[in-house]
Design a protein around this motif. Sequence first.
Motif, PDB file in Angstrom:
ATOM      1  N   MET A 169      37.156  32.406  45.908  1.00 38.83           N
ATOM      2  CA  MET A 169      36.128  31.774  44.982  1.00 38.83           C
ATOM      3  C   MET A 169      35.358  30.825  45.687  1.00 38.83           C
ATOM      4  O   MET A 169      35.703  30.546  46.774  1.00 38.83           O
ATOM      5  N   PRO A 170      34.242  30.304  45.084  1.00 39.45           N
ATOM      6  CA  PRO A 170      33.458  29.357  45.676  1.00 39.45           C
ATOM      7  C   PRO A 170      34.096  27.815  45.817  1.00 39.45           C
ATOM      8  O   PRO A 170      34.706  27.520  44.750  1.00 39.45           O
ATOM      9  N   LEU A 173      35.023  32.351  50.257  1.00 43.78           N
ATOM     10  CA  LEU A 173      34.958  33.374  49.145  1.00 43.78           C
ATOM     11  C   LEU A 173      35.129  34.759  49.335  1.00 43.78           C
ATOM     12  O   LEU A 173      34.665  35.090  50.499  1.00 43.78           O
ATOM     13  N   GLU A 174      35.924  35.343  48.433  1.00 43.92           N
ATOM     14  CA  GLU A 174      36.368  36.807  48.967  1.00 43.92           C
ATOM     15  C   GLU A 174      35.327  38.008  48.501  1.00 43.92           C
ATOM     16  O   GLU A 174      35.703  39.030  48.228  1.00 43.92           O
ATOM     17  N   THR A 175      34.074  37.536  48.857  1.00 45.45           N
ATOM     18  CA  THR A 175      32.898  38.644  48.710  1.00 45.45           C
ATOM     19  C   THR A 175      33.511  39.952  49.380  1.00 45.45           C
ATOM     20  O   THR A 175      33.827  40.156  50.341  1.00 45.45           O
ATOM     21  N   ALA A 225      44.323  34.983  55.167  1.00 40.59           N
ATOM     22  CA  ALA A 225      45.477  35.779  54.629  1.00 40.59           C
ATOM     23  C   ALA A 225      45.112  35.693  52.868  1.00 40.59           C
ATOM     24  O   ALA A 225      45.129  36.889  52.367  1.00 40.59           O
ATOM     25  N   HIS A 226      44.803  34.720  52.447  1.00 38.17           N
ATOM     26  CA  HIS A 226      44.412  34.592  51.024  1.00 38.17           C
ATOM     27  C   HIS A 226      43.343  35.387  50.760  1.00 38.17           C
ATOM     28  O   HIS A 226      43.368  36.018  49.682  1.00 38.17           O
ATOM     29  N   GLU A 227      42.104  35.305  51.362  1.00 40.68           N
ATOM     30  CA  GLU A 227      40.797  35.999  51.010  1.00 40.68           C
ATOM     31  C   GLU A 227      41.111  37.394  51.238  1.00 40.68           C
ATOM     32  O   GLU A 227      40.684  38.298  50.506  1.00 40.68           O
ATOM     33  N   ILE A 228      41.989  38.103  52.464  1.00 37.39           N
ATOM     34  CA  ILE A 228      42.117  39.418  52.515  1.00 37.39           C
ATOM     35  C   ILE A 228      42.833  39.954  51.462  1.00 37.39           C
ATOM     36  O   ILE A 228      42.669  40.863  50.982  1.00 37.39           O
ATOM     37  N   SER A 229      43.862  39.068  50.768  1.00 34.01           N
ATOM     38  CA  SER A 229      44.807  39.718  49.834  1.00 34.01           C
ATOM     39  C   SER A 229      44.015  40.055  48.672  1.00 34.01           C
ATOM     40  O   SER A 229      44.157  40.835  47.846  1.00 34.01           O
ATOM     41  N   HIS A 230      42.837  39.076  48.450  1.00 32.75           N
ATOM     42  CA  HIS A 230      41.996  39.559  47.417  1.00 32.75           C
ATOM     43  C   HIS A 230      41.193  40.736  47.319  1.00 32.75           C
ATOM     44  O   HIS A 230      40.819  41.359  46.388  1.00 32.75           O
ATOM     45  N   GLU A 231      41.274  41.567  48.515  1.00 33.27           N
ATOM     46  CA  GLU A 231      40.861  42.820  48.605  1.00 33.27           C
ATOM     47  C   GLU A 231      41.417  43.666  47.820  1.00 33.27           C
ATOM     48  O   GLU A 231      41.003  44.861  47.105  1.00 33.27           O
ATOM     49  N   ASN A 273      44.283  37.813  40.099  1.00 34.15           N
ATOM     50  CA  ASN A 273      43.603  37.620  41.348  1.00 34.15           C
ATOM     51  C   ASN A 273      44.027  36.575  41.959  1.00 34.15           C
ATOM     52  O   ASN A 273      44.622  36.846  43.203  1.00 34.15           O
ATOM     53  N   GLU A 274      43.907  35.419  41.601  1.00 27.56           N
ATOM     54  CA  GLU A 274      44.364  33.946  42.325  1.00 27.56           C
ATOM     55  C   GLU A 274      45.792  33.743  42.618  1.00 27.56           C
ATOM     56  O   GLU A 274      46.253  33.264  43.464  1.00 27.56           O
ATOM     57  N   GLY A 275      46.523  34.322  41.314  1.00 30.93           N
ATOM     58  CA  GLY A 275      48.137  34.003  41.521  1.00 30.93           C
ATOM     59  C   GLY A 275      48.659  34.862  42.439  1.00 30.93           C
ATOM     60  O   GLY A 275      49.412  34.209  43.550  1.00 30.93           O
ATOM     61  N   HIS A 276      48.191  36.253  42.680  1.00 32.13           N
ATOM     62  CA  HIS A 276      48.559  37.223  43.977  1.00 32.13           C
ATOM     63  C   HIS A 276      48.126  36.713  45.125  1.00 32.13           C
ATOM     64  O   HIS A 276      48.828  36.495  46.242  1.00 32.13           O
ATOM     65  N   ALA A 277      46.880  36.075  45.285  1.00 30.36           N
ATOM     66  CA  ALA A 277      46.294  35.333  46.580  1.00 30.36           C
ATOM     67  C   ALA A 277      47.037  34.294  47.033  1.00 30.36           C
ATOM     68  O   ALA A 277      47.520  33.893  48.072  1.00 30.36           O
ATOM     69  N   VAL A 278      47.530  33.374  46.087  1.00 26.10           N
ATOM     70  CA  VAL A 278      48.284  32.042  46.383  1.00 26.10           C
ATOM     71  C   VAL A 278      49.707  32.807  46.676  1.00 26.10           C
ATOM     72  O   VAL A 278      50.175  32.262  47.835  1.00 26.10           O
ATOM     73  N   ALA A 286      45.515  29.702  36.912  1.00 24.75           N
ATOM     74  CA  ALA A 286      45.227  30.845  37.688  1.00 24.75           C
ATOM     75  C   ALA A 286      45.673  30.782  38.914  1.00 24.75           C
ATOM     76  O   ALA A 286      46.321  31.800  39.480  1.00 24.75           O
ATOM     77  N   TYR A 287      45.671  29.866  39.676  1.00 24.05           N
ATOM     78  CA  TYR A 287      46.284  29.661  41.032  1.00 24.05           C
ATOM     79  C   TYR A 287      47.788  29.428  41.180  1.00 24.05           C
ATOM     80  O   TYR A 287      48.550  30.235  41.398  1.00 24.05           O
ATOM     81  N   GLU A 288      48.159  28.158  40.981  1.00 25.88           N
ATOM     82  CA  GLU A 288      49.740  28.058  41.120  1.00 25.88           C
ATOM     83  C   GLU A 288      50.318  28.502  39.928  1.00 25.88           C
ATOM     84  O   GLU A 288      51.395  28.918  40.027  1.00 25.88           O
TER      85      GLU A 288
HETATM   86 ZN   LIG Z   1      41.326  32.893  45.698  1.00 31.68          ZN
END
Ligand SMILES: [Zn+2]
Length: 538
Positions: free
Chosen positions: A1-2, A348-350, A376-382, A399-404, A460-462
Amino acid sequence: MPHKPCRTPVVLSADAGGHEPAIRWIHDGCPAGHPRLMARHTRHSNLTPWIVTALATALTGVAGCTPDATSAQSGTRTAPTPGAAGIGDTLHPGLGNGGYTVRHTDLALRFAEDLKTYTATTTLRGRATHALSRFDLDLTGTTVRSVTVDGREATWTRTGQELRVTPADPVPDGRGFSVEVTVHAPVAGPEEAEKLGTSAIGMVRAKGVVQTINQPSGAHRIAAFADHPAQKAPTTITIAAPSRVNAIANGELTATRREGVYTVRRFESRHKLAPELIQIGVGHFTVVKRRGPDGIKLRHALPTGQVNDLMPQLDTVVPKALRFLTRRLGPFPLRTYGIYATPLGGELETQSLTLLATEELTKEGMEANGSDTIVAHEISHEYFGNSVSPRRWSDLWLNEGHAVYYQGLWSQEAHGTDPADAMKSAYRDATAQLRKQGPVADPRLGAFTPKDMAPYGWGAYEGGALVLYALRQKVGEATFQRIERAWVAEHRDSTAGTADFIRLASRVAGRDLGPFLRSWLYSTKLPAMPGHPDWHTS
Ligand SMILES: [Zn+2]
């Protein structure tokens, strides 16, 4: 995310239990859970990044969040009626459009010689889900040059973020159609970059390069789109830019041709691509190709002149992170991946082209400075967010819970941290945070400023990572891994929401996990953490 660059120093204080210091950041616009915060943290401490928390966004009162419309029923033989202005997302009622599905998106961009303006033509191929007298696309700013439907000029009006299109003839129920919208606009200047982390920006020209920061609602500031992840579609992006600069976008480069002093490049995303995940790069950079694990094609765009310094770091971290994630989650959802490193960055996980700040690629190396955890965080967003996209924005925790969560597992493997430490810290903060922002899967729109950044925040994150950790504690590691692999496999290249996750988890675990998961997802007072009766929340 931005994310807005974080310049405010950390404040260290002993936690209530008198144990290791808790690290907090003064909130200066960076959303809670900001990966950059986590990376900064790892530079200053050997504590797990999960311990880092940000002060929550101040409450601004609960705003109304009634959806302005819902999609009409398909298959009814009624007189043509207007398509709805949105798809019924309570957090972003104007995003996406009712009355049709999107089968393909084509974006053709032509930049001016000085890169300060551009012309964009969007062609959406859709299918009507009811007979349409008119329908909407999402569009903010820009000057509309032309609108056609199936090649015939259409009439149009604009209201708020809606472009309201009336075709020469109604579109019959179930009929495929094509709408083409051409706009002209300035590329946002460097002053817009100051909004990084606090607003969905769209396309920005900063520090010599063009880049996009769309999440969650900035894409329709660039061109006309059905700007909701639930309407993602395979996408073609064509960039015409002066030959003195390079250009890159999501997906694979499939064609290049010269047109006088211009070069035109076409990029294909065969997998569905949400407009919020579009990346457009133009500037003085070099594209370096590599063969990644499992045949994944890697291509990184790096500032020309810094390639020799930066590539060794990417060569070390990116293949390792890809192997780490594919080992746990199964095949990578894309054929192509890479990093677009820019001076502004944005973390950002574009899709297929992560946006990363060049300052993260420091000389001591990404594993030493902690920015490997961002990768690792951004690649997991793929997997989580890009391949499996949220059905509604309240599903952002998926999205973000999994990435964290996977960022924490990476940190455990690469840096020897214990994810339980971070989860204990997050659990302690949970009640106070959720009272401000609302439950993890039902965030309150009024808690987010500006509203177009909802629901990016602690929940969303933690909060999302806590739910996943609780589930893992409840069902055990082996079953949890089966749930995760089934989730990304069964919903690959698709959209799915919270109810889908609860159903899938229950089915894979062989027992009804609905009451358990709902008690974590829809409450501001979290239940006791399984396996940790000594943990307490504020
Ligand atoms: Zn993220």
